[in-house]
Design a protein around this motif. Structure first.
Motif, PDB file in Angstrom:
ATOM      1  N   ALA A 474      56.265 117.591  53.715  1.00  0.00           N
ATOM      2  CA  ALA A 474      55.084 118.272  53.176  1.00  0.00           C
ATOM      3  C   ALA A 474      55.289 119.777  53.085  1.00  0.00           C
ATOM      4  O   ALA A 474      54.951 120.412  52.076  1.00  0.00           O
ATOM      5  CB  ALA A 474      53.873 117.963  54.047  1.00  0.00           C
ATOM      6  N   LEU A 475      55.863 120.368  54.112  1.00  0.00           N
ATOM      7  CA  LEU A 475      55.965 121.826  54.184  1.00  0.00           C
ATOM      8  C   LEU A 475      57.187 122.385  53.459  1.00  0.00           C
ATOM      9  O   LEU A 475      57.218 123.571  53.124  1.00  0.00           O
ATOM     10  CB  LEU A 475      55.990 122.271  55.653  1.00  0.00           C
ATOM     11  N   SER A 476      58.177 121.558  53.216  1.00  0.00           N
ATOM     12  CA  SER A 476      59.433 122.071  52.637  1.00  0.00           C
ATOM     13  C   SER A 476      59.514 121.916  51.128  1.00  0.00           C
ATOM     14  O   SER A 476      60.558 122.177  50.539  1.00  0.00           O
ATOM     15  CB  SER A 476      60.631 121.366  53.291  1.00  0.00           C
ATOM     16  N   ARG A 477      58.419 121.517  50.479  1.00  0.00           N
ATOM     17  CA  ARG A 477      58.429 121.418  49.005  1.00  0.00           C
ATOM     18  C   ARG A 477      58.238 122.781  48.350  1.00  0.00           C
ATOM     19  O   ARG A 477      58.612 122.978  47.197  1.00  0.00           O
ATOM     20  CB  ARG A 477      57.308 120.495  48.508  1.00  0.00           C
ATOM     21  N   ALA A 478      57.618 123.738  49.061  1.00  0.00           N
ATOM     22  CA  ALA A 478      57.181 124.998  48.449  1.00  0.00           C
ATOM     23  C   ALA A 478      58.290 126.037  48.409  1.00  0.00           C
ATOM     24  O   ALA A 478      59.013 126.237  49.385  1.00  0.00           O
ATOM     25  CB  ALA A 478      55.987 125.558  49.216  1.00  0.00           C
ATOM     26  N   ARG A 479      58.386 126.719  47.281  1.00  0.00           N
ATOM     27  CA  ARG A 479      59.302 127.851  47.176  1.00  0.00           C
ATOM     28  C   ARG A 479      58.668 129.125  47.748  1.00  0.00           C
ATOM     29  O   ARG A 479      59.339 129.900  48.436  1.00  0.00           O
ATOM     30  CB  ARG A 479      59.697 128.078  45.715  1.00  0.00           C
ATOM     31  N   ASN A 480      57.398 129.366  47.434  1.00  0.00           N
ATOM     32  CA  ASN A 480      56.819 130.674  47.722  1.00  0.00           C
ATOM     33  C   ASN A 480      55.639 130.682  48.685  1.00  0.00           C
ATOM     34  O   ASN A 480      55.458 131.650  49.411  1.00  0.00           O
ATOM     35  CB  ASN A 480      56.366 131.331  46.409  1.00  0.00           C
ATOM     36  N   ARG A 481      54.819 129.623  48.671  1.00  0.00           N
ATOM     37  CA  ARG A 481      53.639 129.700  49.523  1.00  0.00           C
ATOM     38  C   ARG A 481      53.111 128.310  49.854  1.00  0.00           C
ATOM     39  O   ARG A 481      53.229 127.389  49.067  1.00  0.00           O
ATOM     40  CB  ARG A 481      52.533 130.497  48.831  1.00  0.00           C
ATOM     41  N   ILE A 482      52.511 128.216  51.061  1.00  0.00           N
ATOM     42  CA  ILE A 482      51.878 126.970  51.510  1.00  0.00           C
ATOM     43  C   ILE A 482      50.451 127.285  51.941  1.00  0.00           C
ATOM     44  O   ILE A 482      50.219 128.224  52.711  1.00  0.00           O
ATOM     45  CB  ILE A 482      52.623 126.355  52.712  1.00  0.00           C
ATOM     46  N   TYR A 483      49.512 126.499  51.441  1.00  0.00           N
ATOM     47  CA  TYR A 483      48.145 126.528  51.934  1.00  0.00           C
ATOM     48  C   TYR A 483      47.918 125.236  52.721  1.00  0.00           C
ATOM     49  O   TYR A 483      48.007 124.146  52.157  1.00  0.00           O
ATOM     50  CB  TYR A 483      47.137 126.597  50.787  1.00  0.00           C
ATOM     51  N   ILE A 484      47.641 125.375  54.006  1.00  0.00           N
ATOM     52  CA  ILE A 484      47.334 124.210  54.833  1.00  0.00           C
ATOM     53  C   ILE A 484      45.827 124.201  55.068  1.00  0.00           C
ATOM     54  O   ILE A 484      45.270 125.158  55.606  1.00  0.00           O
ATOM     55  CB  ILE A 484      48.078 124.264  56.179  1.00  0.00           C
ATOM     56  N   ILE A 485      45.180 123.137  54.636  1.00  0.00           N
ATOM     57  CA  ILE A 485      43.730 123.043  54.757  1.00  0.00           C
ATOM     58  C   ILE A 485      43.402 122.019  55.831  1.00  0.00           C
ATOM     59  O   ILE A 485      43.723 120.831  55.700  1.00  0.00           O
ATOM     60  CB  ILE A 485      43.095 122.639  53.419  1.00  0.00           C
ATOM     61  N   GLY A 486      42.798 122.474  56.921  1.00  0.00           N
ATOM     62  CA  GLY A 486      42.517 121.561  58.017  1.00  0.00           C
ATOM     63  C   GLY A 486      41.654 122.203  59.087  1.00  0.00           C
ATOM     64  O   GLY A 486      41.700 123.417  59.292  1.00  0.00           O
ATOM     65  N   LYS A 487      40.887 121.388  59.755  1.00  0.00           N
ATOM     66  CA  LYS A 487      40.048 121.866  60.851  1.00  0.00           C
ATOM     67  C   LYS A 487      40.956 122.241  62.035  1.00  0.00           C
ATOM     68  O   LYS A 487      41.587 121.382  62.639  1.00  0.00           O
ATOM     69  CB  LYS A 487      39.056 120.786  61.268  1.00  0.00           C
ATOM     70  N   LEU A 488      40.988 123.520  62.347  1.00  0.00           N
ATOM     71  CA  LEU A 488      41.946 124.018  63.336  1.00  0.00           C
ATOM     72  C   LEU A 488      41.692 123.457  64.725  1.00  0.00           C
ATOM     73  O   LEU A 488      42.641 123.083  65.433  1.00  0.00           O
ATOM     74  CB  LEU A 488      41.904 125.546  63.357  1.00  0.00           C
ATOM     75  N   ASP A 489      40.455 123.359  65.129  1.00  0.00           N
ATOM     76  CA  ASP A 489      40.137 122.855  66.470  1.00  0.00           C
ATOM     77  C   ASP A 489      40.631 121.427  66.676  1.00  0.00           C
ATOM     78  O   ASP A 489      40.953 121.025  67.798  1.00  0.00           O
ATOM     79  CB  ASP A 489      38.623 122.902  66.721  1.00  0.00           C
ATOM     80  N   TYR A 490      40.666 120.661  65.592  1.00  0.00           N
ATOM     81  CA  TYR A 490      41.198 119.289  65.662  1.00  0.00           C
ATOM     82  C   TYR A 490      42.721 119.306  65.654  1.00  0.00           C
ATOM     83  O   TYR A 490      43.376 118.643  66.467  1.00  0.00           O
ATOM     84  CB  TYR A 490      40.663 118.481  64.481  1.00  0.00           C
ATOM     85  N   ALA A 491      43.297 120.095  64.760  1.00  0.00           N
ATOM     86  CA  ALA A 491      44.742 120.059  64.545  1.00  0.00           C
ATOM     87  C   ALA A 491      45.541 120.526  65.751  1.00  0.00           C
ATOM     88  O   ALA A 491      46.618 119.993  66.041  1.00  0.00           O
ATOM     89  CB  ALA A 491      45.113 120.898  63.323  1.00  0.00           C
ATOM     90  N   ILE A 492      45.027 121.512  66.483  1.00  0.00           N
ATOM     91  CA  ILE A 492      45.824 122.099  67.569  1.00  0.00           C
ATOM     92  C   ILE A 492      45.982 121.158  68.763  1.00  0.00           C
ATOM     93  O   ILE A 492      46.739 121.463  69.693  1.00  0.00           O
ATOM     94  CB  ILE A 492      45.226 123.442  68.045  1.00  0.00           C
ATOM     95  N   HIS A 493      45.322 120.009  68.732  1.00  0.00           N
ATOM     96  CA  HIS A 493      45.551 119.040  69.803  1.00  0.00           C
ATOM     97  C   HIS A 493      46.866 118.295  69.613  1.00  0.00           C
ATOM     98  O   HIS A 493      47.321 117.591  70.528  1.00  0.00           O
ATOM     99  CB  HIS A 493      44.387 118.046  69.869  1.00  0.00           C
TER     100      HIS A 493
END
Length: 519
Positions: A474-493
């Motif tokens: 998912a993260l290695s497809r981008a040449r220049n920029r990545i936008y990650i959209i996600g609820k941070l309080d959930y993801a950091i677990h």
């Protein structure tokens, strides 16, 4: 060294699975053409397993090396005159290893490290050494084979190339397809032969109908230097005699292929080069196949990927260590998380440039996603309306600020979320963007300027979402920029998502999901 009993057991699991798969196809609700395609695929793979179990292969030494590889690498070649002048040291090492004395070479190609260029260079060097060389170039996907053929063809016109496509895929013909080659020959014959009867006889004999198709394609394959086809297509032909072997088989994206698919090219080659990356996605089983695997006692086909073990346990796998695709910030993140810091960055960026290549968009969900009812269905629908709205907002802002057309990949781990994103895109005018929306699995092997990654979940398990290999893709497809959209309080677990968020610039959406111009 592999435990031989474990290898035999693994083959028996494949045999049981494919046998059961064949019997289940006829009971499915699919149309007859789809059943026929799946039946052909399963029969080819089962035949490959049977041949390997009986050691009925062209070069037993190659099969032995694949099962019990040597601890030490074979002597490498010393090629210095390369067709591509810009090969880095690790790429040159990979080429020299493949051209050396070993019957089996493994090349690990992380995202953006130029594995297609390396494979093309190997083919070109082999053709230079032997004008009559026969090279089989394979992959699990048509896209990868097409990319390889296109890369090889741009260097030398005199190389004889045949690109054989699966009839059941209804693939369009290209300039190297058997149909186009035969048509060009027929045109030449009409222009240079004055005897109409001879022309009619020859053109009729070369007609590529269903009865003659395989034999004609096989004959063209033997007359070519390079034959490109999917691994599964190899099983369509009866390559038995030693004279029908290929000098070398090169399998790209090998870690995404199943064991039977890998074995098909190996059975008919004197030596092989396997190019892949165990840190990216493995083969994918559909729900019907998973049910069969679970019905077989102690079946380990989902958990045990032999090719991954081969890459990880061998000490002399050549790692392509320089990535050319991503900004330094993205490349460093990928290298640190997934490759133990061994991945170098090539892009020459301005010193002091702001680290804004990775932006995490946090928000407060309007409800738990996915809704409880949808997640409990027989085929759970994992989706998130809030993130669909944010993605639409990001796309509109990118479209407004784009000075030229840019390629954008909008991806989600979940198929239903990708469907909903596609539905929204159809109602939005984005003249300055070339937008492709799909699941993470559908994007392996591709690249774009910008990635918008919708995590989708705000509750529930991380098992699928935070799979390390899926995140790598998912993260290695981008040449220049990545936008990650996600609820941070959930993801950091999840530990790996937390590390990604720590390397990102976090922007928080308002209640109406408004995004500031700075994104």
């Amino acid at each position: 060294m592999v435990n031989n009993s474990a290898w035999v057991e693994h083959l028996s699991h494949w045999r049981a699975f494919l046998t059961e798969r064949l019997s289940s196809i006829d009971d499915s609700d699919k149309d007859e053409s789809e059943k026929r395609g799946e039946r052909i695929k399963a029969m080819r793979q089962l035949a490959a397993i049977e041949r390997v179990r009986c050691a009925a292969v062209g070069n037993p030494r190659l099969l032995i090396e694949f099962i019990n590889p040597a601890d030490r690498p074979a002597e490498a070649a010393e090629c210095r005159d390369f067709f591509c002048d810009e090969l880095n040291q690790s790429q040159q090492e990979a080429v020299n290893t493949a051209l050396g004395g070993g019957v089996l070479s493994l090349i690990q190609g992380p995202p953006g490290t130029g594995k297609t260029t390396v494979i093309a260079e190997i083919c070109l060097q082999l053709c230079r050494r032997n004008p009559d060389v026969r090279i089989l170039v394979c992959s699990e996907t048509h896209v990868a084979v097409n990319n390889l053929i296109a890369c090889i063809a741009q260097y030398r016109d005199e190389i004889r190339i045949v690109r054989i496509q699966d009839k059941e895929q209804n693939s369009s013909a290209d300039e190297f397809s058997p149909d186009v080659i035969i048509n060009k020959y027929n045109e030449w014959l009409r222009e240079n032969c004055n005897d109409g009867d001879i022309v009619d006889i020859v053109t009729q004999s070369l007609s590529n109908n269903e009865d003659k198709g395989n034999s004609l394609e096989k004959a063209l394959a033997f007359s070519a230097n390079i034959v490109g086809m999917t691994c599964n297509r190899v099983g369509a032909y009866d390559f038995n005699a030693t004279s029908e072997m290929f000098d070398i088989a090169i399998i790209d994206e090998v870690c995404k292929a199943t064991l039977p698919e890998i074995l098909m090219p190996l059975m008919i080659a004197r030596k092989a080069v396997l190019v892949g990356d165990p840190q990216q996605l493995p083969p994918v089983f559909c729900s019907e196949e998973i049910d069969i695997i679970r019905s077989i006692k102690n079946c380990n086909l989902q958990e045990y990927m032999y090719i991954d073990k081969l890459f990880t346990r061998l000490k002399h796998v050549t790692l392509l260590d320089t990535q050319y695709r991503m900004t330094n910030q993205i490349g460093t993140l990928i290298g640190t998380l997934f490759y133990g810091g061994k991945l170098k960055n090539w892009r020459d960026e301005e010193e002091g440039r702001r680290d804004d290549g990775i932006l995490w968009i946090d928000y407060t969900p309007t409800q738990a996603w996915p809704p409880e009812q949808a997640s409990r269905e027989e085929k759970p629908r994992i989706y998130n309306h809030d993130e669909c709205e944010i993605v639409s907002n990001v796309l509109r802002k990118l479209n407004q600020s784009a000075g030229k057309v840019i390629k954008v990949a909008v991806i989600s781990p979940y198929r239903y979320q990708a469907k909903m994103l596609n539905d929204r895109k159809r109602t939005t005018s984005l003249d300055n963007l070339e937008v492709n929306i799909d699941t993470v699995d559908g994007f392996q092997g591709k690249e774009c300027d910008v990635v918008i990654f919708s995590l989708t979940r705000t509750v529930g398990r991380f098992q699928f979402l935070a799979d390390k290999r899926r995140l790598n893709v998912a993260l290695s497809r981008a040449r220049n920029r990545i936008y990650i959209i996600g609820k941070l309080d959930y993801a950091i677990h999840d530990p790996i998502l937390k590390r990604i968020s720590e390397k990102s610039r976090v922007h928080v959406c308002g209640k109406d999901f408004y995004l500031a111009n700075e994104i």
